[in-house]
Design an enzyme around this catalytic site. Structure first.
Site, short mmCIF file in Angstrom:
data_model
loop_
_atom_site.label_atom_id
_atom_site.label_comp_id
_atom_site.label_asym_id
_atom_site.label_seq_id
_atom_site.Cartn_x
_atom_site.Cartn_y
_atom_site.Cartn_z
N LYS A 218 -1.06 -0.61 -4.31
CA LYS A 218 -1.80 -0.06 -4.06
C LYS A 218 -1.15 1.97 -3.93
O LYS A 218 -0.78 1.41 -2.87
CB LYS A 218 -2.56 -0.49 -3.04
N TYR B 271 1.21 -1.20 -0.16
CA TYR B 271 -0.24 0.00 -0.05
C TYR B 271 1.08 1.76 0.05
O TYR B 271 1.61 1.83 1.34
CB TYR B 271 -0.82 -0.44 1.50
C1 NAY Z 1 -7.91 3.48 1.91
O1 NAY Z 1 -7.07 2.41 2.25
O2 NAY Z 1 -9.49 3.32 2.43
C2 NAY Z 1 -8.00 3.78 0.68
O3 NAY Z 1 -6.69 4.52 0.07
C3 NAY Z 1 -8.73 4.34 -0.37
C4 NAY Z 1 -8.59 5.10 -1.56
C5 NAY Z 1 -9.01 6.59 -0.68
N1 NAY Z 1 -8.55 7.27 0.00
C6 NAY Z 1 -7.84 6.91 1.60
C7 NAY Z 1 -6.79 8.53 1.81
O4 NAY Z 1 -8.78 7.58 1.65
O5 NAY Z 1 -10.66 6.71 -2.03
C8 NAY Z 1 -9.86 7.30 -1.45
C9 NAY Z 1 -10.41 8.51 -1.05
O6 NAY Z 1 -11.02 8.21 -0.18
C10 NAY Z 1 -10.86 9.66 -2.23
O7 NAY Z 1 -10.64 9.62 -3.17
C11 NAY Z 1 -11.41 10.78 -1.81
O8 NAY Z 1 -10.14 11.62 -1.77
#
Ligand code: NAY
Length: 297
Positions: A167, A137
Site C-alpha cells: 500500500k 504499508y
Molecule cells: C489508511 O491507512 O487509512 C490510509 O492511509 C488511507 C489513505 C489515507 N491516508 C491517510 C494517511 O490517512 O485517504 C488517505 C488520506 O486520508 C487522503 O488522501 C487525504 O489526505
C-alpha cells in the site's frame, strides 16, 4: 486472481460518546460503502485509528467489518504495531476471522534503517497469517522508514510466499510506477493519496485505498470513467473537487472533520481518539458552513 482492484475504502472506527467502540454502526456503513461502489475495505489503518486502539479493540473492529462484508468485498486488516509480537497476534487473528488480506506498517519508534531490518519485520508478520496475501504499508512520513521501497521489493522478491505487494502512501508517482512495473508487474501497488488519484491512475494504478472514498466513491468512479473515455478535462475537474474537499476538511484535524461529515450523512461514528482532538462548537459550525460551499457534496 486475488489481486486488489478498484476503490478500497479506508474505514473509520465508530465510537460512542463515552469513547467505547460502537460496533453496531459498522454494518450499515458497510452497506453504504458497497452500494457506493467500493470494492474493498481497509480496516484499522490510519483512517481507522488502528494505533489508538487496544489490541482487543482492533480484533473486535476487524471482526465487525469482516462479518458485515460477509465476503462480498475483500477486507484487508492493518496490523502494524511497534511490538512485533502484537502485530503477529493481530495477523493470526485476521486469518482466523476470515479476513482476505493482512497489511502492516513497520515499527516507528525504533526506526527501520535498512533493508534487512524491514525484511525481518515483514517476514515475521506475513508468516503469522500464511494463508492470506500480505501488503506492506509504505507510509514513510509516519514511520520514518528510510528504506528505498523499490530496492526492498527487489530484495524481498520470492523470499516470502504470501507477499502480495504494498500500500503506497507517499507522493512520488515515479517511484510508484516503478513499483507497479517491477518484475513484469508481479506486485500489487495500491495507491494511498486520494488527492493524486488521477495521476496514479495515469501511471497504471489498478487499486487505491482512501479515507475520502467513505463519502466520495461515486465521484471518483466518475473520474475514472472520464479518464478511461479520454475525457481528461472532466477527470481533472473531479480531481480538483476532491482536492478542495480535502483542503476544506484539513482546516481541522482531518479525520475528525471526516467523522463530523459522516455524522451529517447519517453515520454517527463519534469523534476521534486523542491525540486527534475533537472540534469545539464554533469550529464544527465553521466546518459545516465550509462544506456547504463544496460542489461535490
Ligand atoms: C489508511 O491507512 O487509512 C490510509 O492511509 C488511507 C489513505 C489515507 N491516508 C491517510 C494517511 O490517512 O485517504 C488517505 C488520506 O486520508 C487522503 O488522501 C487525504 O489526505
Amino acid at each position: 486472481s486475488s489481486r486488489l482492484s478498484g476503490l478500497i475504502a479506508a474505514t473509520y472506527t465508530p465510537f460512542h460518546a463515552d469513547g467505547t467502540l460502537a460496533l453496531s454502526k459498522v454494518a450499515p456503513m458497510v452497506e453504504h460503502l458497497i452500494r457506493a461502489g467500493n470494492r474493498g475495505l481497509y480496516v484499522c489503518g490510519s483512517t481507522g485509528e488502528g494505533v489508538s486502539l487496544t489490541t482487543l479493540e482492533r480484533c473486535q473492529v476487524a471482526e465487525a467489518y469482516a462479518q458485515a462484508a460477509n465476503k462480498r468485498v475483500p477486507v484487508i486488516v492493518q496490523v502494524g504495531h511497534n511490538c512485533i509480537a502484537e502485530a503477529k497476534h493481530l495477523a493470526a487473528h485476521a486469518e482466523e476471522i476470515g479476513a482476505d488480506a493482512v497489511s502492516a506498517t513497520c515499527p516507528s519508534y525504533f526506526k527501520v534503517v535498512d533493508i534487512v531490518s524491514l525484511f525481518e519485520v515483514v517476514q515475521a508478520i506475513a508468516s503469522a497469517a500464511p494463508r492470506l496475501p500480505f501488503y506492506y504499508y509504505h507510509i514513510p512520513a509516519v514511520t520514518g522508514s528510510q528504506v528505498d521501497i523499490v530496492s526492498f521489493l527487489q530484495f524481498a522478491d520470492g523470499k516470502i510466499p504470501n507477499f502480495a505487494g504494498i500500500k503506497y502512501t507517499d507522493k512520488n508517482l515515479a517511484e510508484f510506477q516503478r513499483c507497479l512495473s517491477l518484475g513484469g508487474g508481479k506486485f500489487d501497488a495500491v495507491w494511498g493519496c486520494d488527492d493524486m488519484l488521477l495521476g496514479a491512475i495515469a501511471t497504471g494504478a489498478r487499486a487505491a485505498i482512501g479515507s475520502t472514498f467513505n463519502v466520495l466513491a461515486p465521484l471518483y468512479l466518475e473520474m475514472i470513467r472520464d479518464f478511461e473515455s479520454n475525457r481528461l478535462a472532466e477527470a481533472q475537474q473531479i480531481q480538483l473537487q476532491s482536492i478542495e474537499f480535502i483542503c476544506k476538511l484539513g482546516m481541522y484535524p482531518f479525520h475528525t472533520s471526516m467523522k463530523e461529515l459522516l455524522r451529517l450523512l447519517g453515520h454517527d461514528f463519534g469523534t476521534c481518539r486523542s491525540p486527534q482532538r475533537s472540534l469545539s462548537k464554533s469550529e464544527s459550525k465553521t466546518l459545516h458552513q465550509g462544506l456547504q460551499h463544496l460542489k461535490c457534496l
